[in-house]
Design a protein around this motif. Structure first.
Motif, PDB file in Angstrom:
ATOM      1  N   VAL A 186       0.832  -1.203   0.000  1.00  0.00           N
ATOM      2  CA  VAL A 186       0.000   0.000   0.000  1.00  0.00           C
ATOM      3  C   VAL A 186       0.867   1.254   0.000  1.00  0.00           C
ATOM      4  O   VAL A 186       0.598   2.226  -0.716  1.00  0.00           O
ATOM      5  CB  VAL A 186      -0.953   0.001   1.223  1.00  0.00           C
ATOM      6  CG1 VAL A 186      -1.737   1.305   1.290  1.00  0.00           C
ATOM      7  CG2 VAL A 186      -1.893  -1.189   1.157  1.00  0.00           C
ATOM      8  N   ALA A 187       1.945   1.228   0.777  1.00  0.00           N
ATOM      9  CA  ALA A 187       2.847   2.380   0.841  1.00  0.00           C
ATOM     10  C   ALA A 187       3.556   2.595  -0.495  1.00  0.00           C
ATOM     11  O   ALA A 187       3.731   3.728  -0.942  1.00  0.00           O
ATOM     12  CB  ALA A 187       3.865   2.180   1.962  1.00  0.00           C
ATOM     13  N   VAL A 188       3.945   1.504  -1.143  1.00  0.00           N
ATOM     14  CA  VAL A 188       4.623   1.622  -2.435  1.00  0.00           C
ATOM     15  C   VAL A 188       3.667   2.170  -3.486  1.00  0.00           C
ATOM     16  O   VAL A 188       4.024   3.051  -4.279  1.00  0.00           O
ATOM     17  CB  VAL A 188       5.185   0.257  -2.874  1.00  0.00           C
ATOM     18  CG1 VAL A 188       5.772   0.353  -4.282  1.00  0.00           C
ATOM     19  CG2 VAL A 188       6.233  -0.232  -1.887  1.00  0.00           C
ATOM     20  N   LYS A 189       2.436   1.668  -3.511  1.00  0.00           N
ATOM     21  CA  LYS A 189       1.445   2.151  -4.477  1.00  0.00           C
ATOM     22  C   LYS A 189       1.097   3.610  -4.218  1.00  0.00           C
ATOM     23  O   LYS A 189       0.885   4.381  -5.164  1.00  0.00           O
ATOM     24  CB  LYS A 189       0.191   1.287  -4.410  1.00  0.00           C
ATOM     25  CG  LYS A 189       0.384  -0.122  -4.958  1.00  0.00           C
ATOM     26  CD  LYS A 189      -0.904  -0.926  -4.885  1.00  0.00           C
ATOM     27  CE  LYS A 189      -0.710  -2.319  -5.454  1.00  0.00           C
ATOM     28  NZ  LYS A 189      -1.954  -3.134  -5.376  1.00  0.00           N
ATOM     29  N   ALA A 190       1.034   3.996  -2.933  1.00  0.00           N
ATOM     30  CA  ALA A 190       0.746   5.395  -2.611  1.00  0.00           C
ATOM     31  C   ALA A 190       1.857   6.294  -3.113  1.00  0.00           C
ATOM     32  O   ALA A 190       1.607   7.389  -3.649  1.00  0.00           O
ATOM     33  CB  ALA A 190       0.562   5.554  -1.100  1.00  0.00           C
ATOM     34  N   TYR A 191       3.097   5.850  -2.972  1.00  0.00           N
ATOM     35  CA  TYR A 191       4.224   6.647  -3.457  1.00  0.00           C
ATOM     36  C   TYR A 191       4.180   6.777  -4.981  1.00  0.00           C
ATOM     37  O   TYR A 191       4.373   7.876  -5.522  1.00  0.00           O
ATOM     38  CB  TYR A 191       5.543   6.010  -3.025  1.00  0.00           C
ATOM     39  CG  TYR A 191       6.756   6.785  -3.490  1.00  0.00           C
ATOM     40  CD1 TYR A 191       7.219   7.884  -2.778  1.00  0.00           C
ATOM     41  CD2 TYR A 191       7.435   6.413  -4.653  1.00  0.00           C
ATOM     42  CE1 TYR A 191       8.321   8.604  -3.201  1.00  0.00           C
ATOM     43  CE2 TYR A 191       8.532   7.125  -5.092  1.00  0.00           C
ATOM     44  CZ  TYR A 191       8.981   8.214  -4.362  1.00  0.00           C
ATOM     45  OH  TYR A 191      10.065   8.930  -4.799  1.00  0.00           O
ATOM     46  N   ASP A 192       3.937   5.676  -5.687  1.00  0.00           N
ATOM     47  CA  ASP A 192       3.859   5.721  -7.149  1.00  0.00           C
ATOM     48  C   ASP A 192       2.740   6.650  -7.613  1.00  0.00           C
ATOM     49  O   ASP A 192       2.905   7.409  -8.584  1.00  0.00           O
ATOM     50  CB  ASP A 192       3.640   4.315  -7.712  1.00  0.00           C
ATOM     51  CG  ASP A 192       4.855   3.424  -7.511  1.00  0.00           C
ATOM     52  OD1 ASP A 192       5.958   3.978  -7.301  1.00  0.00           O
ATOM     53  OD2 ASP A 192       4.705   2.182  -7.563  1.00  0.00           O
ATOM     54  N   ALA A 193       1.606   6.592  -6.914  1.00  0.00           N
ATOM     55  CA  ALA A 193       0.496   7.478  -7.267  1.00  0.00           C
ATOM     56  C   ALA A 193       0.871   8.936  -7.042  1.00  0.00           C
ATOM     57  O   ALA A 193       0.523   9.820  -7.832  1.00  0.00           O
ATOM     58  CB  ALA A 193      -0.743   7.117  -6.443  1.00  0.00           C
ATOM     59  N   GLY A 194       1.619   9.211  -5.974  1.00  0.00           N
ATOM     60  CA  GLY A 194       2.052  10.574  -5.705  1.00  0.00           C
ATOM     61  C   GLY A 194       3.026  11.081  -6.756  1.00  0.00           C
ATOM     62  O   GLY A 194       2.958  12.244  -7.168  1.00  0.00           O
ATOM     63  N   VAL A 195       3.947  10.207  -7.202  1.00  0.00           N
ATOM     64  CA  VAL A 195       4.909  10.614  -8.232  1.00  0.00           C
ATOM     65  C   VAL A 195       4.182  10.930  -9.538  1.00  0.00           C
ATOM     66  O   VAL A 195       4.498  11.922 -10.215  1.00  0.00           O
ATOM     67  CB  VAL A 195       5.957   9.502  -8.437  1.00  0.00           C
ATOM     68  CG1 VAL A 195       6.814   9.798  -9.669  1.00  0.00           C
ATOM     69  CG2 VAL A 195       6.844   9.373  -7.200  1.00  0.00           C
ATOM     70  N   ARG A 196       3.197  10.106  -9.912  1.00  0.00           N
ATOM     71  CA  ARG A 196       2.437  10.392 -11.137  1.00  0.00           C
ATOM     72  C   ARG A 196       1.643  11.689 -10.991  1.00  0.00           C
ATOM     73  O   ARG A 196       1.518  12.460 -11.943  1.00  0.00           O
ATOM     74  CB  ARG A 196       1.499   9.217 -11.454  1.00  0.00           C
ATOM     75  CG  ARG A 196       2.204   7.986 -11.997  1.00  0.00           C
ATOM     76  CD  ARG A 196       1.220   7.025 -12.618  1.00  0.00           C
ATOM     77  NE  ARG A 196       0.281   6.504 -11.647  1.00  0.00           N
ATOM     78  CZ  ARG A 196       0.496   5.421 -10.904  1.00  0.00           C
ATOM     79  NH1 ARG A 196       1.629   4.739 -11.030  1.00  0.00           N
ATOM     80  NH2 ARG A 196      -0.398   5.005 -10.038  1.00  0.00           N
TER      81      ARG A 196
END
Length: 487
Positions: free
Chosen positions: A296-306
């Motif tokens: 969940v933390a990794v996906k949240a980070y990827d979403a933030g970068v996009r």
């Protein structure tokens, strides 16, 4: 080192294809190779022996080499590209040319950040996925390959339509661009008068002797090997260019020194933003972690970068629109106030990022991960608004300082290449300081991007105050456009 050297070398280039286009072509080809190396660095590292996903030493080395080559190539293209636009526009359209340059930079940024904001490249080009390359890596490779094709198309358009008049190596008494930037007016006048005397002597000889006139014209069109050997254009090495740059700093007038100080303070703010904006969205706004054990933390980070890439897309749109407002603003307010205003706007926006960070982190501590997933919509919107607003002062930073430099050094002894090279020092020195110091500075406060984003507004405020008090009042006529001419 690269930008001032390339600018000066292109000023002296006597290629039959022109002064600027050979460098633009070489730099574009280098960019194409560099981004391909970066995109395929994981695959190259795998072929060289990287087997562990957590220890990709060879891939990192390949990536760093590709990134270094990309930075070298970018500077090889950008300096001659600006100079080519200045050559084609003429002295009365320099500011209009800067506006055009800034607006097309915005178009490129929009296309680039649009590519970065999409996470579907790996679906459109599934063959780019491999054992060493995950979905994120596949997205990067596909986007870079599309960029290479687009870059080469634009380069071909420039090479074909931007017709240059080749520089004649045998032109007498051509002022060297590696001379000290600011010689005394008396010395400049002496050189010019000497050139005029020599020219008049040639004219008198030609009028008295028609045969000698024919010989001069024949030699001009078909110079003998001996003449070519004597009149070869010499290129100063990087060391000589650096020495001349540092020497020029001692002879700068107070107005130019003030411009360098404001430029350095301004870029001390922009580089933290450029380096950490997407990471800031991923960590402080979306509360993700690229190395987190929780998916969940990794996906949240990827979403933030996009989302950060989308914010930079909005930033580029505002930058492109604002570039057309700069000239009338400078005519009405003056370049000094416009540049000072841009730094005060940056101060307000960067202070806003610090406030958003503190509020978001506080909400995350009190409300948990659900806040990061979907309940901080207002904070996300506020972040995007700040990204977009920063496009306006960024358009000023890309344009107005170069116009001021051109105006302040218009009647000096050095060439345009050296003048912009000195200005470039005020950009790269803050870049090195930020690159080396941002990590340790953030580590003093337990990591994260908040310390850098708290310090940045102070530099912006200092830049605004310095611009207001120290920059000269340039006449509005310096920013008067004579219109665009096509054909």
């Amino acid at each position: 080192m690269v930008l001032p050297c390339v600018r000066i070398w292109s000023d002296k280039c006597s290629s039959k294809y022109g002064r600027r286009r050979p460098f633009i072509l070489a730099g574009s080809l280098m960019i194409s190779v560099a981004v391909t190396i970066i995109g395929f660095s994981a695959d190259i590292g795998y072929l060289l022996g990287d087997a562990d996903e957590d220890h990709r030493t060879r891939a990192i080395i390949v990536f760093v080499l590709g990134f270094w080559m990309l930075d070298l190539a970018n500077n090889t293209v950008q300096g001659p590209a600006r100079a080519l636009l200045a050559d084609l526009s003429g002295p009365d359209q320099q500011n209009s040319a800067n506006v055009v340059f800034c607006s097309w930079m915005a178009v490129g940024n929009i296309l680039g950040f649009s590519a970065g904001a999409s996470g579907n490249w790996h679906r459109w080009f599934p063959f780019l996925l491999s054992k060493a390359c995950c979905q994120a890596c596949g997205n990067l490779k596909a986007a870079f390959l599309v960029v290479v094709v687009f870059l080469l198309m634009c380069t071909l358009v420039t090479l074909y339509f931007a017709e240059e008049v080749p520089l004649m190596a045998y032109q007498p008494h051509h002022l060297s661009d590696s001379a000290p930037l600011l010689d005394s007016p008396q010395q400049i006048g002496f050189d010019n008068s000497k050139s005029k005397l020599d020219t008049s002597a040639v004219d008198n000889a030609s009028s008295n002797n028609p045969e000698s006139s024919y010989e001069i014209n024949k030699n001009a069109k078909h110079p003998s090997p001996m003449v070519e050997e004597e009149q070869n254009v010499s290129f100063d090495g990087p060391g000589a260019v650096l020495v001349n740059l540092l020497t020029s700093l001692r002879h700068l007038p107070p107005a130019m020194l003030s411009s360098l100080i404001v430029m350095a303070l301004s870029w001390s703010v922009w580089f933290p933003f450029f380096l950490f904006d997407a990471d800031w969205m991923g960590r402080e706004v979306y509360h993700g972690d690229p190395k987190g054990n929780d998916s969940v933390a990794v996906k949240a980070y990827d979403a933030g970068v996009r989302e950060g890439a989308f914010g930079l897309l909005l930033n580029s749109v505002v930058l492109g629109i604002s570039s057309f407002l700069l000239e009338p603003m400078c005519q009405r307010m003056g370049a000094r106030l416009v540049w000072a205003m841009s730094n005060f706007i940056v101060f307000a926006c960067m202070a806003g990022t610090a406030i958003i960070s503190l509020v978001s982190v506080n909400k995350y501590i009190t409300e948990g991960i659900q806040h990061a997933i979907g309940e901080n919509r207002a904070i996300k919107i506020a972040s995007l608004v700040i990204f977009a607003l920063l496009g306006f002062p960024l358009s000023i930073t890309y344009s107005v300082p170069f116009s001021i430099t051109a105006d302040l050094t218009a009647d000096t002894g050095g060439g345009q290449g050296l003048a912009i090279g000195v200005l470039n020092l005020a950009i790269v020195i803050p870049q090195m300081i930020v690159s080396l110091g941002a990590g340790p500075w953030d580590a003093l406060f337990s990591g994260g991007n908040i310390p850098a984003f708290v310090l940045a507004p102070l530099f912006a405020l200092a830049a605004g105050v310095t611009a207001t008090l120290k920059l000269p009042n340039l006449s509005s006529g310096s920013f008067k456009s004579s219109g665009f001419h096509f054909g």
